[in-house]
Design an enzyme around this catalytic site. Structure first.
Site, PDB file in Angstrom:
ATOM      1  N   CYS A  10      33.087  39.049  38.897  1.00 34.91           N
ATOM      2  CA  CYS A  10      33.859  38.210  39.813  1.00 34.91           C
ATOM      3  C   CYS A  10      32.976  37.726  40.965  1.00 34.91           C
ATOM      4  O   CYS A  10      32.358  38.529  41.672  1.00 34.91           O
ATOM      5  CB  CYS A  10      35.042  39.022  40.347  1.00 34.91           C
ATOM      6  SG  CYS A  10      35.936  38.218  41.692  1.00 34.91           S
ATOM      7  N   SER A  11      32.935  36.428  41.187  1.00 30.56           N
ATOM      8  CA  SER A  11      32.090  35.875  42.248  1.00 30.56           C
ATOM      9  C   SER A  11      32.550  36.339  43.633  1.00 30.56           C
ATOM     10  O   SER A  11      31.725  36.607  44.505  1.00 30.56           O
ATOM     11  CB  SER A  11      32.053  34.350  42.180  1.00 30.56           C
ATOM     12  OG  SER A  11      33.345  33.811  42.389  1.00 30.56           O
TER      13      SER A  11
END
Length: 116
Positions: A10-11
């Site tokens: 997940c960024s």
């Protein structure tokens, strides 16, 4: 001690780790998909967040729809059990710092608990 419930894919979660590192915060990374929190731990986190368990559910996840959760009225205890059994549904990242917690969407939420 500071802890982050982290998903490396997940960024936003990676950005939260970078934020903690840039602030020089000593923290523990918990890859919650590999090591989900217990019911007791998740109940504590929800309490620190000051929200209901349903508030940290990722309702856009395919799994949410597959489980038919949109059509169900679950109690807080049932939501906790559902999240523990299906950690992919837990919003991310969550940072716990000095008996406070924040969901890192946006990252300013994490900054607020670090600065308080």
């Amino acid at each position: 001690m500071t802890t982050i419930l982290h998903n490396p894919r997940c960024s936003k979660s990676r950005a939260a780790v970078s934020l903690l590192e840039s602030r020089g915060v000593d923290f523990e990374v918990v890859k919650y998909l590999d090591n989900p929190p217990s019911e007791k731990e998740l109940t504590r986190i929800v309490k620190l967040l000051g929200v209901s368990p349903e508030a940290i559910v990722r309702k856009g996840e395919k799994l949410y729809k597959e489980l038919g959760l949109a059509d169900k009225k679950l109690s807080n205890r049932e939501w906790i059990a559902t999240l523990v059994a299906n950690p992919k549904l837990i919003e991310r990242p969550i940072v716990i710092h000095d008996n406070k917690a924040a969901v890192g969407r946006p990252l300013e939420n994490i900054e607020a608990i670090l600065d308080s």
